[in-house]
Design an enzyme around this catalytic site. Structure first.
Site, PDB file in Angstrom:
ATOM      1  N   LYS B  78       0.850  -1.191   0.000  1.00 52.65           N
ATOM      2  CA  LYS B  78       0.000   0.000   0.000  1.00 52.65           C
ATOM      3  C   LYS B  78       0.889   1.247   0.000  1.00 52.65           C
ATOM      4  O   LYS B  78       1.936   1.271   0.665  1.00 52.65           O
ATOM      5  CB  LYS B  78      -0.897  -0.041   1.238  1.00 52.65           C
ATOM      6  CG  LYS B  78      -2.023   0.977   1.267  1.00 52.65           C
ATOM      7  CD  LYS B  78      -2.907   0.741   2.504  1.00 52.65           C
ATOM      8  CE  LYS B  78      -4.056   1.724   2.609  1.00 52.65           C
ATOM      9  NZ  LYS B  78      -4.919   1.451   3.781  1.00 52.65           N
ATOM     10  N   SER B 153      -9.840   1.455   2.758  1.00 54.65           N
ATOM     11  CA  SER B 153      -8.952   2.254   1.945  1.00 54.65           C
ATOM     12  C   SER B 153      -7.889   1.458   1.190  1.00 54.65           C
ATOM     13  O   SER B 153      -7.294   1.988   0.258  1.00 54.65           O
ATOM     14  CB  SER B 153      -8.247   3.283   2.833  1.00 54.65           C
ATOM     15  OG  SER B 153      -7.380   2.627   3.737  1.00 54.65           O
ATOM     16  N   SER B 177      -9.987  -1.051   6.842  1.00 56.96           N
ATOM     17  CA  SER B 177      -9.369  -0.788   5.540  1.00 56.96           C
ATOM     18  C   SER B 177      -8.628  -1.959   4.914  1.00 56.96           C
ATOM     19  O   SER B 177      -8.229  -1.880   3.749  1.00 56.96           O
ATOM     20  CB  SER B 177      -8.403   0.395   5.656  1.00 56.96           C
ATOM     21  OG  SER B 177      -9.122   1.597   5.664  1.00 56.96           O
TER      22      SER B 177
END
Lengths: 506, 488
Positions: B78, B153, B177
Site C-alpha cells: 500500500k 482504503s 481498511s
C-alpha cells in the site's frame, strides 16, 4: 524602591518556569545525537524531521536525569506518567505538536531550602517538573527575505521545572536560578552553559499592593526566555517598578487586565509586551497515542536516588558546621562539584580542613585563575595537576610546622609545574624546610632590626604605630630568612628583642 | 499459469527450481501492464527494481545460500508504507513527490525475507475512506466489476491481489481498511492485534487504531506474510515485545470444539440478504465441523461508528498537522505570510475527505469540547473492549459479515459521507478494541460480486484464527474463483 511620594507597601510574588536541556547522548524520542551546534540540520534524523511514518521512543536516560533533579528538589516521583501532544503551528516545530507531559508530570510537588545572601534560608516550593522535547531554531539572516530553519536543537530533552510564587525579590529569583544551575551541574544532568541556552528562565511576576486599606493584586506578567542570571534579576526588577508605576497611574486598569507575556530587551533594560496571538491559545492537549504510559516502580526510583550525590546546599552546610569554614569559604569550595569532591578526598586523607581551605582558596585558586586562557575560559582548581594526596601532604606539612604558610605557596607552585612531586621533597629541594634553630632565627631578627631603624624607632616611640611596625618587622625577618623561619619563634624573639631595646631607652 | 499461484506456491516452486524469481516477477509485471490501466490498482510500479531484486534472489539461490520465507514472491504494498524507492504518496497531492529517506519496518522485513516488491498500490487519501474513490490520483476499480469500487482504503492492494497482479499484498487497517476491501474483492485480509506488527514507516492516520496486515488469496498466504511482518520493533513503542508464534506449522489442523459467537448486534437492518445468507451458511459449515454456535452480546456496538469518528479524526488532525508546506510536501506557490503558507498549502494539498476529518478531529480536541467528544469516545472505547472481553468468555471467535453490502458502484456513496462511514459498521469495533479480525471469501452475490465472512478473536489469537479460517477454505473453493480480465 518607590516612585511615589508615599512609600507604597507591597509584596513581590515571583514564580519561575525553568527549562533545562538535559545532557543526554541522544535526543528525547530518538537515537539522533544530542548536542546541537555544528552545521545546521546535521543533528537530525527522520524522527527529528517529523517525516511521515516515524514514531517516538522515550529516552530512558532522560527520564532518569529528570528523576535525579526531581529527587534533588524533594519532589514526589509519579508512579505512572504519560506523554501528551501540545499542538501549535510554528516552523521550528516539524510535527506542529510538541510531545510534553500535561496532567501527569514525572515529578510532583517538592521544595528546596534556598540559601539567601544574609545567611538565612527560604523555602521555595516546586509545583512540578516534567519532560518534553525542545524545538528547533529559526534563523533570520540579514539581507534575506526568507527565514531558515535549523532543527539541530529540535528534540533535545527538556526538563521544565515550575515553582510556586515563593520568591519575593529579583535577587531571590536570581539566587534560585543559580542554585538550580549548581544542582543540575552537580547531578551531571546539564553543563549549565547559559550562553548556549542550556537553561532558560521565565519568571512570572506580580505584586500584592496594600492600597486604601485593601490588598490589591496586580495582573501577572510572564517574561519569556531569559538566559542569564543577570537578566532574570534585571527583568524582575524592571517588572516590579513597571507594575507599581502602572498601578498608581491607573489602579483599576492595572488589576483588571489578564495575564500577559512580555519579552526582555537586554540593551534597553526593559520588558516589552509581546504581540498577542490573533486567537486564544488552544494547545489541544491529548495523550500521545504513539507512546505508552511509563510506569516508575520504587526500585527504579531508589536506584536513581542512590546515584544522587551530596548537593551543594548540604555540602556548604557540612563545611560550615562540621569543618568550621566560613559561609564564604564553604560557598567558594562548593561552587563546582569537581573542586568540592577533590577537597573532600584530600580531607578524607586526614588533612586539616583549615590548612586545606587556605591552600584551595589561596594558591590553588590563584593559579587556576591565571591558567585560564582563550582556549580554556575557565580552569577549575580541580583541573590543576595536583592530586588529593599532594594536597593532603602539603596541608599536613604546614600543620606540623614543616614549612610556613608563605613557603607553602612556593611549594604549591612547584607541585603544579612538576607532576607527581612529593610536597616534603619539594620543600627540601626549594630549601623551604622551616628552620627552628634559635641562633639562626636570632641572626635573622638582628638583620631585620638593623636594616629597618625607622620601624624600630616607631615601635619604641610612637604607640599609634607600634603594632604596624611589629608586623612590618616580622615580615622583614621572614624575608631575611627567605620564608624559612618559624613564624612563631620569630614572633617570640622579635618581641623580646624590641622590648629589651625599649627598656634600654633610646 | 504463474499468476494463479499462491505466494506459498511461488516460494516453493522457486525453492524446488521449478520456477525462477525472475519468471515470477515478469509474469506479475506483464499482467500489470496488461490490466492495470483498467483497474488503477497501482500508483507506481518498479519494474526494473523488481527484476533486479528477482535476479539477486535467483543468483543467491544458485549460489546455494539460504533463502527467506518469501524468496522470489512478487508482492504489492500500500502506498502509505515508506520506501526509499519511489515516492510515498498516500494517494495525496500533499505527498505526490515525497521520497522517504528510510524504509518502513515491514518493508525491510519483506525484503529481508526475499520478497520482490512490485509497486505501491492506490488507497483513499491518507487511508481515509471505504471505496478508494478518495485517491488524489483517481479511483481503483473492482476486478469483479469495474463499475464497482474495490472497497477501501486498501482498495489498490485488494484489487491487485484479486486480479492476480501480484501474489499477495500488504494493506493497513484503521477501521476496516484491510477487511472491507478484501471482502469486496473476494480475498483474504487480516488485521492483526494492535501491536503485533510494527507501525514504524506506516504513514499515520490514527495511531491507536492503525495496523498493517496481509491481503492474500489464501489463508496460508496470510499466515506466511504475517509470519514475516509480525514481531517486536524497538522503533515502535506500541509494538508487542513477545516472540512471534509459528503461524504455519499447525495451520492445517482443524480446531476442535471451537465456540463461535454470533452477536445479535451484527445482524438485521442494513445488511443485504445475500450477505447475511452467505455468512449464515459459513456458520452452518462450522457447526457441521463440530463447532458450537453461541449467541453473544456486544451491546455497545451501536456506538462504535460514533466513537470511531471522534477518536480517528482526533488523532488524524494531530498526525496530519506536520503536512504544512514548510519542510516537505506540497507548498502553495506564493504565500503572503506564514499563516497563508500553512492554510493555502493544506487547502491545496488535502482532498475534501481529509479536510473534513481534520476539522472533525480538531473540533473534538478543542478546549471546551474535549470532554464532551474525545473523553466520552474514550469511555465508549473502554465499554466496547469490555463487550469483547465478556463475549470471549462465552466463545472463542465471533463470526459476522465483514461488510453489510457487496461492492457498490462508483459514485453511489461518495456524495454522502455518512453512508460511506456506515460501510465500516462491522469492522471499526475490532480496531477500537485492538483485537484481530480477518475476512475470508464466503460466497458470491447473484450479480457475481464477492461476499466476505469476518472472524474476530481475542488479542493475539491469530494462530488459532488462521486455523479456523483454513478449516473453511479447505472445504470451499470461493478463493479459487477468478475475475475475468478487466476491460475498459
Amino acid at each position: 524602591m518607590s516612585t511615589t511620594a508615599a512609600e507604597p507597601q507591597y509584596k513581590v510574588l515571583i514564580g519561575m518556569e525553568i527549562h533545562v536541556q538535559l545532557a543526554t547522548k541522544s535526543k528525547m524520542f530518538t537515537g539522533a545525537a544530542n548536542g546541537f551546534g555544528g552545521e545546521p540540520n546535521s543533528q537530525v534524523d527522520p524522527v527529528i524531521l517529523g517525516l511521515p511514518g516515524v514514531l517516538p521512543v522515550v529516552n530512558k536516560r532522560a527520564v532518569e536525569m529528570a528523576m535525579m533533579v526531581g529527587l534533588a528538589l524533594n519532589c514526589q516521583i509519579a508512579s505512572q506518567t504519560k506523554w501528551d501532544r501540545k499542538s501549535y503551528y510554528y516552523p521550528d516545530l516539524p510535527k506542529n505538536y510538541q510531545i510534553s507531559q500535561y496532567d501527569q508530570p514525572l515529578c510532583g510537588p517538592g521544595s528546596i531550602e534556598l540559601p539567601l545572601s544574609d545567611g538565612s534560608t527560604k523555602t521555595v516550593r516546586i509545583r512540578r517538573a516534567h519532560l518534553e522535547e525542545d524545538a528547533g531554531k529559526l534563523l533570520h539572516e540579514a539581507g534575506m527575505t526568507d527565514s531558515l530553519v535549523d532543527l539541530n536543537r529540535a528534540g533535545t530533552p527538556l526538563l521544565e521545572i515550575v515553582t510556586e510564587p515563593d520568591l519575593s525579590s529579583p535577587e531571590e529569583a536570581r539566587l534560585f536560578g543559580e542554585e538550580l544551575r549548581r544542582i543540575c551541574r552537580y547531578l551531571g544532568v546539564s553543563h549549565g552553559i547559559m550562553q548556549q541556552g542550556h537553561m532558560r528562565f521565565e519568571p512570572n511576576i506580580n505584586l500584592h499592593i496594600y492600597h486604601n486599606g485593601k490588598t490589591v493584586k496586580t495582573a501577572i506578567t510572564e517574561v519569556k526566555n531569559l538566559n542569564s542570571f543577570r537578566s532574570v534579576e534585571r527583568a524582575c526588577g524592571y517588572e516590579i517598578q513597571r507594575q507599581l508605576t502602572e498601578f498608581f497611574a491607573n489602579p483599576e486598569a492595572a488589576v483588571s487586565q489578564g495575564k500577559s507575556t512580555r519579552g526582555w530587551d537586554d540593551d534597553k533594560g526593559m520588558t516589552l509586551l509581546q504581540r498577542e496571538k490573533e486567537e486564544a491559545h488552544d494547545y489541544r492537549y491529548f495523550p500521545d497515542p504513539d507512546l505508552v504510559p511509563l510506569h516508575v516502580d520504587s526500585g527504579w526510583v531508589n536506584d536513581i536516588r542512590s546515584g544522587v550525590v551530596e548537593l551543594p546546599i548540604a555540602r556548604r552546610k557540612r563545611y560550615q558546621e562540621k569543618l568550621g569554614l566560613t559561609a564564604k569559604e564553604a560557598f567558594s569550595l562548593t561552587e563546582e562539584r569537581e573542586v568540592a569532591d577533590l577537597f573532600d578526598r584530600a580531607a578524607a586523607l586526614g588533612a586539616p580542613a583549615r590548612r586545606l581551605t587556605n591552600l584551595f582558596l589561596g594558591p590553588a585558586a590563584k593559579m587556576a585563575n591565571e591558567a585560564a586562557s582563550a582556549e580554556a575560559a575557565t580552569v577549575l582548581i580541580s583541573d590543576l595537576p595536583v592530586t588529593d594526596k599532594q594536597y593532603a601532604k602539603l596541608a599536613e606539612l604546614i600543620e606540623s610546622g614543616g614549612i610556613s604558610a608563605t613557603s607553602a605557596v612556593t611549594v604549591f607552585e612547584y607541585l603544579v609545574k612538576n607532576l607527581d612531586a612529593d610536597p616534603a621533597e619539594a620543600a627540601r629541594t626549594l630549601g623551604l624546610v622551616q628552620v627552628r634553630d634559635q641562633s639562626q632565627t636570632e641572626a635573622w631578627v638582628m638583620q631585620a632590626l638593623t636594616g629597618n631603624p625607622q620601624a624600630v624607632s616607631d615601635y619604641k616611640n610612637n604607640p599609634k604605630k607600634k603594632q604596624a611596625s611589629l608586623g612590618f618587622l616580622r615580615g622583614a625577618v621572614m624575608k631575611a630568612s627567605q620564608g624559612k623561619a618559624d613564624p612563631k619563634l620569630v614572633g617570640e624573639i622579635l618581641e623580646a628583642r624590641l622590648n629589651a631595646l625599649a627598656a634600654d631607652g633610646a | 499459469m504463474i499468476n494463479e499461484l499462491s505466494a506459498l506456491e511461488v516460494r516453493n516452486k522457486i525453492a524446488s527450481g521449478e520456477l525462477t524469481a525472475q519468471a515470477a516477477a515478469q509474469a506479475s509485471l506483464s499482467a500489470i501492464t496488461q490490466s492495470d490501466q483498467h483497474l488503477h490498482a497501482y500508483n507506481a510500479v518498479f519494474a526494473d527494481r523488481a527484476m533486479e531484486k528477482a535476479q539477486t534472489i535467483d543468483q543467491s539461490k544458485a549460489a546455494g545460500k539460504p533463502q527467506g520465507l518469501l524468496a522470489g514472491v512478487p508482492i504489492a504494498i500500500k502506498d502509505n508504507l515508506c520506501t526509499t524507492f519511489g515516492a510515498t504518496t498516500c494517494s495525496s497531492k500533499m505527498l505526490q513527490n515525497f521520497h522517504s529517506p528510510y524504509d518502513a519496518t515491514v518493508v525491510k522485513k519483506l525484503e529481508q525475507a526475499g520478497a520482490v516488491i512490485l509497486g505501491k498500490t492506490n488507497l483513499d487519501e491518507f487511508a481515509m475512506g471505504s471505496s478508494t474513490e478518495n485517491s488524489a490520483f483517481g479511483p481503483t476499480r473492482n476486478p469483479w466489476n469495474t463499475r464497482c469500487v474495490p472497497g477501501g482504503s486498501s482498495g489498490g492492494s485488494a484489487a491487485a491481489t484479486a486480479a492476480r497482479l501480484c501474489a499477495a499484498s500488504l494493506g493497513s487497517d484503521t477501521g476496516g481498511s484491510i477487511r472491507q476491501p478484501a471482502s469486496l474483492c473476494g480475498i483474504v485480509g487480516l488485521k492483526p492485534t494492535y501491536g503485533l506488527v510494527s507501525r514504524y514507516g506506516l504513514v499515520a492516520f490514527a495511531s491507536s487504531l492503525d495496523q498493517i496486515g496481509p491481503m492474500t488469496r489464501t489463508v496460508e498466504d496470510a499466515a506466511l506474510l504475517l509470519q514475516v511482518i509480525a514481531g517486536h520493533d524497538p522503533l515502535d513503542s506500541t509494538s508487542w515485545p513477545e516472540p512471534v508464534p509459528d503461524y504455519l506449522s499447525d495451520l492445517d489442523k482443524p480446531l476442535q470444539g471451537v465456540r463461535i459467537g454470533l452477536p445479535a448486534e451484527f445482524s438485521g437492518a442494513g445488511i443485504e440478504p445475500e450477505v447475511s445468507g452467505a455468512v449464515a451458511k459459513a456458520v452452518e459449515f462450522y457447526r457441521s465441523q463440530g463447532a458450537t454456535v453461541v449467541p453473544v452480546n456486544l451491546p455497545h456496538t451501536k456506538y462504535g461508528i460514533a466513537a470511531y469518528y471522534v477518536i480517528a479524526p482526533a488523532e488524524a488532525s494531530s498526525n496530519l498537522s506536520r503536512y504544512d508546506g514548510v519542510h516537505y510536501g506540497h507548498r502553495t506557490a506564493r504565500p503572503e505570510n506564514l499563516f497563508d503558507l500553512y492554510a493555502a498549502s493544506r487547502a491545496e494539498g488535502f482532498g475534501p475527505e481529509v479536510q473534513r476529518r481534520i476539522m472533525l478531529g480538531t473540533y473534538a480536541l478543542s478546549s471546551g469540547y474535549y470532554d464532551a467528544y474525545y473523553l466520552r469516545a474514550l469511555r465508549v472505547r473502554q465499554l466496547i473492549k469490555q463487550d469483547f472481553d465478556r463475549a470471549f468468555e462465552k466463545c472463542d471467535f465471533i463470526a459476522c459479515p465483514t461488510s453489510p453490502t457487496v461492492a457498490f458502484e462508483l459514485g453511489a456513496k461518495s456524495g454522502d459521507p455518512l453512508q460511506m462511514y456506515l460501510c465500516d459498521v462491522f469492522t471499526v469495533t475490532c480496531n477500537i478494541a485492538g483485537i484481530p479480525g480477518m475476512n475470508i471469501p464466503c460466497g458470491f452475490s447473484q450479480a457475481g460480486l464477492p461476499i466476505g465472512l469476518q472472524i474476530l478473536g481475542p488479542t493475539f489469537s491469530e494462530q488459532r484464527m488462521l486455523r479456523l479460517a483454513r478449516m473453511y477454505e479447505k472445504n470451499h473453493d470461493w478463493h479459487t474463483r477468478k475475475p475475468s480480465p478487466p476491460q475498459a
